[in-house]
Design an enzyme around this catalytic site. Structure first.
Site, PDB file in Angstrom:
ATOM      1  N   ASP A  44      45.242  43.843  45.234  1.00  0.00           N
ATOM      2  CA  ASP A  44      46.712  43.819  45.099  1.00  0.00           C
ATOM      3  C   ASP A  44      47.174  45.007  44.261  1.00  0.00           C
ATOM      4  O   ASP A  44      48.071  45.775  44.635  1.00  0.00           O
ATOM      5  CB  ASP A  44      47.083  42.491  44.423  1.00  0.00           C
ATOM      6  CG  ASP A  44      48.528  42.092  44.627  1.00  0.00           C
ATOM      7  OD1 ASP A  44      48.935  41.067  44.066  1.00  0.00           O
ATOM      8  OD2 ASP A  44      49.250  42.795  45.357  1.00  0.00           O
ATOM      9  N   THR A 134      37.450  36.149  47.006  1.00  0.00           N
ATOM     10  CA  THR A 134      36.100  36.183  46.384  1.00  0.00           C
ATOM     11  C   THR A 134      36.096  36.945  45.065  1.00  0.00           C
ATOM     12  O   THR A 134      35.040  37.112  44.448  1.00  0.00           O
ATOM     13  CB  THR A 134      35.062  36.838  47.338  1.00  0.00           C
ATOM     14  OG1 THR A 134      35.419  38.214  47.522  1.00  0.00           O
ATOM     15  CG2 THR A 134      34.989  36.118  48.663  1.00  0.00           C
TER      16      THR A 134
HETATM   17  N1  APR Z   1      39.139  47.706  48.068  1.00  0.00           N
HETATM   18  C1  APR Z   1      38.347  46.748  48.633  1.00  0.00           C
HETATM   19  N2  APR Z   1      37.960  45.635  47.992  1.00  0.00           N
HETATM   20  C2  APR Z   1      38.395  45.481  46.723  1.00  0.00           C
HETATM   21  C3  APR Z   1      39.230  46.415  46.067  1.00  0.00           C
HETATM   22  C4  APR Z   1      39.597  47.568  46.800  1.00  0.00           C
HETATM   23  N3  APR Z   1      40.375  48.528  46.275  1.00  0.00           N
HETATM   24  N4  APR Z   1      39.494  45.956  44.803  1.00  0.00           N
HETATM   25  C5  APR Z   1      38.843  44.785  44.686  1.00  0.00           C
HETATM   26  N5  APR Z   1      38.172  44.482  45.825  1.00  0.00           N
HETATM   27  C6  APR Z   1      37.384  43.309  46.160  1.00  0.00           C
HETATM   28  C7  APR Z   1      36.869  42.489  45.028  1.00  0.00           C
HETATM   29  O1  APR Z   1      35.625  43.029  44.571  1.00  0.00           O
HETATM   30  C8  APR Z   1      36.667  41.144  45.713  1.00  0.00           C
HETATM   31  O2  APR Z   1      35.437  41.132  46.404  1.00  0.00           O
HETATM   32  O3  APR Z   1      38.255  42.436  46.871  1.00  0.00           O
HETATM   33  C9  APR Z   1      37.796  41.097  46.749  1.00  0.00           C
HETATM   34  C10 APR Z   1      38.984  40.225  46.362  1.00  0.00           C
HETATM   35  O4  APR Z   1      39.170  40.311  44.964  1.00  0.00           O
HETATM   36  P1  APR Z   1      40.641  40.250  44.293  1.00  0.00           P
HETATM   37  O5  APR Z   1      41.333  41.526  44.526  1.00  0.00           O
HETATM   38  O6  APR Z   1      40.432  39.764  42.889  1.00  0.00           O
HETATM   39  O7  APR Z   1      41.417  39.135  45.140  1.00  0.00           O
HETATM   40  P2  APR Z   1      41.331  37.549  45.080  1.00  0.00           P
HETATM   41  O8  APR Z   1      39.989  37.055  44.675  1.00  0.00           O
HETATM   42  O9  APR Z   1      41.919  37.095  46.390  1.00  0.00           O
HETATM   43  O10 APR Z   1      42.341  37.165  43.890  1.00  0.00           O
HETATM   44  C11 APR Z   1      43.702  37.425  44.084  1.00  0.00           C
HETATM   45  O11 APR Z   1      43.885  38.651  42.065  1.00  0.00           O
HETATM   46  O12 APR Z   1      44.571  40.808  42.027  1.00  0.00           O
HETATM   47  C12 APR Z   1      44.993  39.530  41.833  1.00  0.00           C
HETATM   48  O13 APR Z   1      47.323  39.573  42.385  1.00  0.00           O
HETATM   49  C13 APR Z   1      46.044  39.144  42.826  1.00  0.00           C
HETATM   50  O14 APR Z   1      46.501  37.096  41.704  1.00  0.00           O
HETATM   51  C14 APR Z   1      45.861  37.659  42.850  1.00  0.00           C
HETATM   52  C15 APR Z   1      44.353  37.492  42.727  1.00  0.00           C
END
Ligand code: APR
Length: 186
Positions: A44, A134
């Protein structure tokens, strides 16, 4: 030494990548958002940082117009891609593992199915997913791999207009875990 090619699934329609989702030049990338749609960390944060304020402005408008109480888990909304290489962002809210009374797998499947259906309704041909839920939302990656592969197999049997579906993992070990636990048909 030639880089081993990563596996492909569903007649090559689904491919795996290691890297930053925001680098993907596809019609739509999928944001692992939270229900506020007002940004966060992880994917995000990366999307809003690279995509610029136009994406946040569009999300604020979605909150004002359609989702005053926030986007429910499993639902999807689409905005422009701002400064991203991708044309659109499909925002979805994944389940927080253990917080949905045992419905987590259905909700995670809904994120992927609804994103595919929304992309198809916009005549998009290519879409890239992160590993939704994840990270901060704590969904065990090995369980997610089973849910995601079964959900994509089911909906991509019905929706044939999208031929380029990418699963983008932030590191190789996350991709290896997916490969070890996915249940795509051979
Ligand atoms: N590109 C690809 N994958 C990524 C990136 C990126 N730039 N950044 C993180 N990831 C991976 C993480 O390592 C994880 O495997 O994406 C996956 C999802 O992780 P999160 O981004 O933490 O998403 P999620 O687990 O769905 O949690 C969502 O986190 O960022 C906040 O606003 C968001 O509150 C929401 C929560």
């Amino acid at each position: 030494m030639m880089k081993p090619t990563t596996p492909r699934y569903l007649n090559g329609r689904v491919r795996l990548f290691v890297g930053d989702l925001t680098d993907q030049t596809v019609d739509a990338i999928v944001n692992a958002a939270n229900s506020t749609l007002l940004g966060g960390g992880g994917v995000d944060g990366a999307i809003h940082r690279r995509g610029g304020p136009a994406i946040l402005e569009a999300c604020r408008e979605l909150r004002r117009s359609q989702w005053p109480n926030g986007l429910p888990t499993g639902q999807v909304e689409i905005t422009g891609g701002g400064k991203l290489p991708a044309r659109y962002v499909i925002h979805t809210v994944g389940p927080i593992f253990g917080q949905h009374g045992g419905q987590e797998s259905e909700l995670l499947a809904a994120c992927y199915r609804n994103a595919i259906e929304l992309a198809a309704s916009h005549q998009l041909k290519s879409i890239a997913f992160p590993s939704i839920s994840t990270g901060a939302f704590g969904y065990p990656p090995e369980k997610a791999a089973l849910v995601v592969s079964q959900a994509l197999h089911k909906c991509l049997d019905e929706i044939t207009s999208i031929d380029d579906i990418r699963l983008v993992f932030f590191n190789a070990s996350q991709m290896e875990t997916f490969i070890a636990h996915q249940k795509f048909p051979r």
